[in-house]
Design an enzyme around this catalytic site. Structure first.
Site, PDB file in Angstrom:
ATOM      1  N   HIS A 123      -6.352 -63.451  82.419  1.00  0.00           N
ATOM      2  CA  HIS A 123      -6.480 -63.766  83.857  1.00  0.00           C
ATOM      3  C   HIS A 123      -5.390 -64.718  84.352  1.00  0.00           C
ATOM      4  CE1 HIS A 123     -10.310 -61.746  83.978  1.00  0.00           C
ATOM      5  NE2 HIS A 123     -10.891 -62.606  83.169  1.00  0.00           N
ATOM      6  N   ASP A 160     -11.452 -55.839  77.444  1.00  0.00           N
ATOM      7  CA  ASP A 160     -12.328 -56.928  77.875  1.00  0.00           C
ATOM      8  C   ASP A 160     -13.145 -56.432  79.084  1.00  0.00           C
ATOM      9  OD1 ASP A 160     -12.367 -60.255  77.679  1.00  0.00           O
ATOM     10  OD2 ASP A 160     -12.879 -59.474  79.664  1.00  0.00           O
ATOM     11  N   HIS A 162     -13.871 -57.809  81.717  1.00  0.00           N
ATOM     12  CA  HIS A 162     -13.269 -58.225  82.987  1.00  0.00           C
ATOM     13  C   HIS A 162     -11.881 -57.609  83.127  1.00  0.00           C
ATOM     14  CE1 HIS A 162     -16.043 -61.540  81.766  1.00  0.00           C
ATOM     15  NE2 HIS A 162     -16.443 -61.380  83.011  1.00  0.00           N
ATOM     16  N   ASP A 247     -16.823 -58.931  75.374  1.00  0.00           N
ATOM     17  CA  ASP A 247     -17.870 -59.298  76.324  1.00  0.00           C
ATOM     18  C   ASP A 247     -18.479 -58.095  77.051  1.00  0.00           C
ATOM     19  OD1 ASP A 247     -15.403 -59.035  77.498  1.00  0.00           O
ATOM     20  OD2 ASP A 247     -15.425 -60.963  78.535  1.00  0.00           O
TER      21      ASP A 247
END
Ligand SMILES: [Zn+2]
Length: 314
Positions: A123, A160, A162, A247
């Site tokens: 990120h 991931d 996200h 995750d």
């Protein structure tokens, strides 16, 4: 022999009760020791990333501001991201690990590597921390590969839960680094829609697969396998990097997209096969998210076993 990067410096990025905490790596390390995996790997020593390499992704003003924030005691550098006095050093070592691993894999001594680093990176933006991330380690490694190692096409696969918005940003207009992301949608950070495909010379080298909560595991895996194979066929990567977040596991307290532990072995196999076909089997994996520490340790165990098995095949 798979390269395995671990170091106590990553435990000194202290975040208190934050979900992205040192306990994640403690549990992973305990699990890997218990099943005897580290002794089957090569454990290199390496240097923190150089300013020159970091500057291909981040402004040095931003890097200096992280260092200063950490040295002044730290705190929340942005809404979600905690910094402690050693966090900048940990993040510089994380990016350094990815660079060292890519260098060794391209040199040909090893075909696969796993960087068990923190803070995570996908990120992080050119000029700011975001979503538990300070420096975008995988982006720094990919840029080093194209700038210093004569590679023309590096593929980053991000599973991931996200969307890796920082990585997408870094290579938005870059034709040499492909970005392929599967992620929960709609979800944090809000980017990663299918129409986001890059721009200019990088048009078509970004591919996003948003997946809604409740999608069956089998459908998730089939979508990933089919789309990645087609993307890699077009892009013809010479090296594959994985933003390996765990995750999307059904028991993750932050992400959760219904995957089981064994599904991460399957995802790994799919990427390894793509790398075998196009990239001489060269895969460098970098830990991103995964916040149920026990589950995370089990997932990394299976992930590393697949990397080891692939590295052993002649
Ligand atoms: Zn994540």
């Amino acid at each position: 022999m798979t390269l395995l990067y671990t170091d106590p410096i990553f435990l000194r990025h202290e975040t208190g009760k934050h979900p992205e905490r040192a306990e994640r790596l403690v549990q992973i390390s305990r699990q890997l020791q218990r099943v005897g995996l580290p002794e089957r790997c090569e454990l290199p020593t390496w240097q923190p990333v150089s300013a020159e390499r970091l500057a291909r992704v981040h402004s040095l003003e931003y890097a200096a501001s992280v260092q200063e924030f950490a040295q002044n005691g730290g705190g929340r550098i942005e809404e979600d991201t905690v910094v402690s006095p050693d966090s900048s050093q940990a993040a510089l070592h994380a990016a350094g690990a990815v660079c060292d691993c890519v260098n060794r894999v391209i040199r040909g001594d090893h075909r696969t590597g796993l960087c068990l680093v923190r803070p995570p990176g996908h990120h992080a933006l050119q000029n700011s921390a975001m979503g538990f991330c300070l420096f975008n380690s995988i982006a720094v490694g990919a840029r080093m590969a194209t700038a210093e190692l004569d590679l023309d096409r590096v593929l980053i696969v991000d599973w991931d839960v996200h969307h890796g918005n920082g990585t997408q940003d870094a290579f938005w207009r870059d034709e040499q680094v492909g970005f392929f992301s599967i992620h929960r949608w709609p979800f944090y950070p809000g980017t990663g829609d299918t129409h986001e495909t890059g721009a200019g010379p990088g048009l078509g080298t970004t591919l996003n697969l948003p997946v809604e909560y409740g999608t069956p595991r089998k459908d998730f895996l089939a979508l990933f396998a089919r789309e990645l194979a087609a993307f890699a066929q077009r892009f013809q990567p010479q090296l594959v990097l994985i933003s390996a977040g765990f995750d999307a596991h059904r028991d993750d307290p932050i992400g959760a997209l219904g995957l089981e532990t064994e599904d991460f072995a399957e995802l790994t196999k799919i990427v390894l096969e793509i790398a075998r076909v196009h990239a001489g089997g060269r895969v460098v994996s970098v830990l991103e998210g995964g916040y149920n520490t026990g589950v995370l340790a089990g997932c990394v165990d299976l992930h590393l076993r697949e990397l080891l098995a692939a590295d052993a095949v002649k």
